[in-house]
Motif scaffolding. Structure first.
Motif, PDB file in Angstrom:
ATOM      1  N   SER A 175      18.341 -10.288  -5.948  1.00 49.20           N
ATOM      2  CA  SER A 175      17.699 -11.531  -5.474  1.00 49.20           C
ATOM      3  C   SER A 175      18.677 -12.469  -4.770  1.00 49.20           C
ATOM      4  O   SER A 175      19.888 -12.350  -4.921  1.00 49.20           O
ATOM      5  CB  SER A 175      17.008 -12.309  -6.599  1.00 49.20           C
ATOM      6  OG  SER A 175      17.922 -13.173  -7.236  1.00 49.20           O
ATOM      7  N   THR A 193      19.448 -15.247  -5.563  1.00 51.07           N
ATOM      8  CA  THR A 193      20.218 -16.000  -6.554  1.00 51.07           C
ATOM      9  C   THR A 193      21.494 -15.255  -6.943  1.00 51.07           C
ATOM     10  O   THR A 193      22.565 -15.848  -7.039  1.00 51.07           O
ATOM     11  CB  THR A 193      19.373 -16.236  -7.827  1.00 51.07           C
ATOM     12  OG1 THR A 193      18.100 -16.707  -7.445  1.00 51.07           O
ATOM     13  CG2 THR A 193      20.029 -17.243  -8.750  1.00 51.07           C
ATOM     14  N   CYS A 241      14.660  -8.243  -1.073  1.00 51.26           N
ATOM     15  CA  CYS A 241      14.224  -9.173  -2.131  1.00 51.26           C
ATOM     16  C   CYS A 241      13.746  -8.425  -3.373  1.00 51.26           C
ATOM     17  O   CYS A 241      13.849  -8.917  -4.491  1.00 51.26           O
ATOM     18  CB  CYS A 241      13.097 -10.062  -1.620  1.00 51.26           C
ATOM     19  SG  CYS A 241      13.565 -11.084  -0.214  1.00 51.26           S
ATOM     20  N   CYS A 255      12.390  -9.404  -7.279  1.00 46.45           N
ATOM     21  CA  CYS A 255      12.350 -10.857  -7.536  1.00 46.45           C
ATOM     22  C   CYS A 255      10.907 -11.332  -7.407  1.00 46.45           C
ATOM     23  O   CYS A 255      10.458 -12.154  -8.190  1.00 46.45           O
ATOM     24  CB  CYS A 255      13.237 -11.610  -6.565  1.00 46.45           C
ATOM     25  SG  CYS A 255      13.032 -13.389  -6.697  1.00 46.45           S
ATOM     26  N   SER A 257      16.130 -10.399 -15.836  1.00 51.75           N
ATOM     27  CA  SER A 257      16.209 -10.465 -14.378  1.00 51.75           C
ATOM     28  C   SER A 257      17.182 -11.542 -13.923  1.00 51.75           C
ATOM     29  O   SER A 257      17.195 -12.649 -14.462  1.00 51.75           O
ATOM     30  CB  SER A 257      14.809 -10.762 -13.818  1.00 51.75           C
ATOM     31  OG  SER A 257      14.865 -10.882 -12.421  1.00 51.75           O
ATOM     32  N   SER A 309      16.952 -12.980 -11.149  1.00 46.84           N
ATOM     33  CA  SER A 309      16.275 -13.742 -10.098  1.00 46.84           C
ATOM     34  C   SER A 309      16.075 -15.203 -10.519  1.00 46.84           C
ATOM     35  O   SER A 309      16.762 -15.686 -11.415  1.00 46.84           O
ATOM     36  CB  SER A 309      14.958 -13.047  -9.757  1.00 46.84           C
ATOM     37  OG  SER A 309      14.182 -12.872 -10.930  1.00 46.84           O
ATOM     38  N   ASN A 310      15.137 -15.884  -9.914  1.00 48.96           N
ATOM     39  CA  ASN A 310      15.053 -17.331 -10.064  1.00 48.96           C
ATOM     40  C   ASN A 310      13.743 -17.858 -10.644  1.00 48.96           C
ATOM     41  O   ASN A 310      13.619 -19.030 -10.926  1.00 48.96           O
ATOM     42  CB  ASN A 310      15.280 -17.967  -8.687  1.00 48.96           C
ATOM     43  CG  ASN A 310      14.590 -17.153  -7.603  1.00 48.96           C
ATOM     44  OD1 ASN A 310      13.387 -16.953  -7.668  1.00 48.96           O
ATOM     45  ND2 ASN A 310      15.341 -16.667  -6.622  1.00 48.96           N
ATOM     46  N   GLN A 333       6.937 -10.932 -11.120  1.00 50.69           N
ATOM     47  CA  GLN A 333       7.553  -9.628 -10.849  1.00 50.69           C
ATOM     48  C   GLN A 333       6.541  -8.488 -10.941  1.00 50.69           C
ATOM     49  O   GLN A 333       6.917  -7.328 -10.996  1.00 50.69           O
ATOM     50  CB  GLN A 333       8.714  -9.371 -11.821  1.00 50.69           C
ATOM     51  CG  GLN A 333       9.861 -10.355 -11.641  1.00 50.69           C
ATOM     52  CD  GLN A 333      11.101  -9.931 -12.397  1.00 50.69           C
ATOM     53  OE1 GLN A 333      11.126  -9.958 -13.622  1.00 50.69           O
ATOM     54  NE2 GLN A 333      12.130  -9.523 -11.668  1.00 50.69           N
ATOM     55  N   THR A 351       9.095 -11.971 -17.462  1.00 54.64           N
ATOM     56  CA  THR A 351      10.435 -12.146 -16.892  1.00 54.64           C
ATOM     57  C   THR A 351      11.281 -13.088 -17.732  1.00 54.64           C
ATOM     58  O   THR A 351      10.827 -14.172 -18.104  1.00 54.64           O
ATOM     59  CB  THR A 351      10.306 -12.745 -15.475  1.00 54.64           C
ATOM     60  OG1 THR A 351       9.496 -11.878 -14.691  1.00 54.64           O
ATOM     61  CG2 THR A 351      11.671 -12.917 -14.832  1.00 54.64           C
TER      62      THR A 351
END
Lengths: 469, 212
Positions: free
Chosen positions: A348, A350, A410, A413, A429, A431-432, A439, A445
């Motif tokens: 991601s 992030t 991506c 994410c 994860s 990610s953000n 997801q 998540t």
């Protein structure tokens, strides 16, 4: 002259026109474009018979829909393929400073490729039809996400209609503990101020702990400013900023470089500048963080427990917590370190840069994916990050640990491509967003740092990365 | 853009905080290259019992009877009551497109996420911020009375409740003008084209590396 904040400097250097009520037209230097939020803007432009104002401000890539494996097969989902091909043809028609299409060696997540190509430079205004554009603020850019109507507006006028934001200083001082990363800092910040804490503000991140971070770490922090509600995050220029940008493809060279650096060195808040709000955190007190709910503010330290909604007095918040625990399949008071995971996602905008992959590889080295973990996806942020990781042998470390080493994008994410969670699956994860269904429909998540994601992968549950040494 | 002046509309309550844009319109529908047709997939994961796909006929899909907008009393609602931080998350304009396509013209809540708030105004959708206690009272009245309606007047910046109480709200004058008239932002901005060109020419001299 009155002491100015970094935000005020960036704002005032871009104002073209101000309406009576303070709504301003601000000039946009860099327009990043991806396939999801641009087709309607290109179409609108065409229908109105308008031409883009300045094509050489545009840097484009396809990242959201692209697959992360079997590139030789192309994009199998016809709807995804059509969106990517629409970007191809729009850029062919309109032009751009640079386009990194699917399969290009420098293709990648838009917020990774901007900085790594020197297309994001201090003092710029940067926009993209993507909320994580706040990432670029790590370079002292005024960078924020915009909607598709605004994408069209920027293409047609090179300007954006904006109201000036209020300013917030988040000061993080002290030394970070071993195994504690930029991701943990920003999750701790969101835990403190809440997902709406920064609404209406541009947040400047400062203090010795922020200064000690690499540019990658600062990008992680600014990336999630939007998860605190702020459209823009900022970090002042210092030697690390300048060193990072030297020699990048679109960075200035020769005399222009010297002039640019002189200007960039002025991009910091002046001594005594006043902020509308100030938040202070002690870096030494931040532990590795894990989210337990369906909003990034629902976060706890690794030694903590899932909170009990019964203790929350605000009824709207209590219902939100109850709903989150039900969705996440968790019971109140469960120790975070006892929550098992089914899948792990490392990637991601992030956390998919080289430093992130190094941190994950350090934990994975010499270890194996736990048996209960079905899949560990490692998705580099760009083709350049992928090659760098392979040059360092990180891919071998991941493969030896039973992780999958994928092509950039991506990916999981937001699961617009084939990488996704199945209903009920639980994921650690990097990610953000831990929103419901983010997801994959029904997926659960938990947001963590790359090191913590790798620790979950090898132990099969959330684990304190500091005890894995 | 469709202008917005006044509306006397049925109200539906979305009684949860932090409703994010992934919930408003899930990612699979973002693959469309069009601006319209998102209404049937508004709140897709909450609204239906199955997982929706783009391009699908939604008329035969199993509805979640618990979901507020599936309840007969809210059919035809044009005003949505929301809680804090509605529209947080992604910048996807598909969220206001979906709300507008479904039939909403006004959103009323204590706070909205910045990008979403901004996107609404570009699409003839009016987001109104009120004090938390005023929003609480509207939720209570709406839950308590079937067919609950509010009258919204953008020119006057007022909301009138069925009991006659008038609530005033703030809106940026520039945004209000644009919405009242349905003006296209781009056309307005291009009136300043000379100013933009001047600014750009100066910038090109001061920071030539930005124009490489």
């Amino acid at each position: 002259m009155q002491a100015q904040t970094l935000y005020e400097k960036l704002w005032s250097s871009h104002v073209v026109h101000v309406e009576d009520d303070g709504t301003a037209l601000i000039y946009i230097d860099r327009h990043l474009v991806h396939e999801v939020t641009s087709p309607q803007a290109f179409e609108g432009l065409k229908l109105a018979g308008r031409k883009p104002w300045r094509v050489d401000s545009i840097v484009a890539t396809a990242d959201h829909n692209t697959p992360t494996d079997h590139w030789e097969k192309g994009i199998l989902d016809p709807v995804s393929r059509q969106q990517v091909e629409t970007l191809d043809s729009n850029i062919r028609e309109v032009g751009a400073l640079a386009y990194f299409p699917f399969k290009n060696e420098r293709q990648g997540i838009v917020h990774v490729i901007g900085p790594e190509n020197g297309a994001t430079l201090p003092g710029m205004t940067v926009v993209c039809g993507d909320s994580h554009t706040s990432t670029h603020g790590a370079f002292a850019c005024l960078a924020h996400g915009i909607g598709t109507s605004e994408v069209e507006h920027v293409m047609a006028t090179q300007c954006l209609l904006q109201k000036k934001s209020r300013t917030m200083l988040i000061q993080v001082d002290g030394e970070l503990g071993a195994g504690v990363t930029a991701k943990d800092i920003v999750l701790a910040i969101i835990g403190r101020i809440g997902t709406a804490g920064g609404t209406g503000y541009a947040i400047e991140f400062a203090g010795s702990a922020i200064r000690s971070l690499s540019m990658e770490g600062r990008m992680t922090i600014c990336n999630m400013a939007i998860e605190a509600g702020a459209r823009a995050g900022l970090v002042a220029v210092d030697d690390k900023t300048v060193d990072y940008l030297k020699g990048r493809p679109f960075s200035p060279t020769g005399e222009a470089w010297e002039r640019a650096v002189d200007y960039w060195r002025t991009l910091h808040s002046d001594e005594g500048a006043q902020f509308d709000a100030v938040v202070e955190l002690d870096a030494a007190k931040i532990l590795p963080q894990v989210t337990w709910g369906t909003s990034p503010e629902m976060v706890a330290a690794i030694d903590g427990i899932v909170p009990d909604p019964a203790l929350e007095s605000d009824p709207v918040k209590r219902e939100g917590m109850e709903r989150a625990l039900q969705y996440m399949g968790l019971k109140a008071r469960t120790p975070i370190a006892e929550i098992p995971v089914d899948k792990v996602f490392i990637g991601s905008c992030t956390n998919s840069r080289i430093e992130d992959l190094r941190a994950a590889a350090e934990v994975a080295k010499g270890r194996r994916k736990a048996d209960n973990v079905k899949l560990v996806l490692v998705v580099p942020g760009s083709g350049l990050v992928k090659r760098q990781a392979e040059a360092e042998g990180l891919d071998k470390v991941f493969l030896a640990a039973g992780f999958e080493w994928r092509e950039p994008g991506c990916s999981m994410c937001l699961a617009m491509n084939a990488d996704r969670l199945e209903p009920g699956e639980r994921c650690a994860s990097t990610s953000n967003r831990n929103f419901e269904g983010r997801q994959g429909a029904g997926g659960r998540t938990h947001l963590v740092s790359p090191a913590m994601a790798a620790a979950a992968a090898v132990t099969g549950h959330f684990a304190d990365v500091r005890t894995l040494a | 853009m469709k202008p917005f002046q006044k509306l006397d509309g049925l109200v539906a309550p979305m009684d949860r905080a932090n409703v994010d844009t992934d919930a408003i319109i899930p990612k699979q529908f973002l693959k469309s290259i069009k601006r319209s047709g998102f209404g049937p997939n508004l709140f897709d994961e909450w609204r239906y019992m199955d997982v929706g796909q783009p391009g699908q006929d939604n008329s035969g899909r199993p509805l979640n009877p618990e979901f507020v907008l599936n309840q007969p009393r809210y059919k035809g609602a044009e005003i949505l009551l929301t809680r804090d931080n509605f529209g947080c998350g992604s910048s996807r304009e598909h969220a206001p497109w979906a709300l507008e396509d479904f039939g909403f013209r006004v959103l009323i809540g204590p706070s909205f996420a910045d990008i979403f708030f901004n996107n609404c105004f570009k699409n003839g959708l009016l987001p109104i911020k009120l004090a938390a206690d005023e929003v609480d009272a509207l939720f209570a009245q709406c839950h308590g009375s079937e067919g609950y309606r509010l009258a919204v007047d953008l020119q006057a910046r007022t909301i009138t409740r069925p009991d006659g109480k008038v609530l005033a709200f703030d809106v940026d004058p520039f945004r209000r003008e644009c919405l009242l008239n349905g003006w296209d932002d781009i056309g307005l901005t291009l009136r300043h084209a000379d100013k933009i060109r001047d600014f750009e020419a100066k910038r090109r001299i001061a920071q030539p590396w930005l124009f490489a």
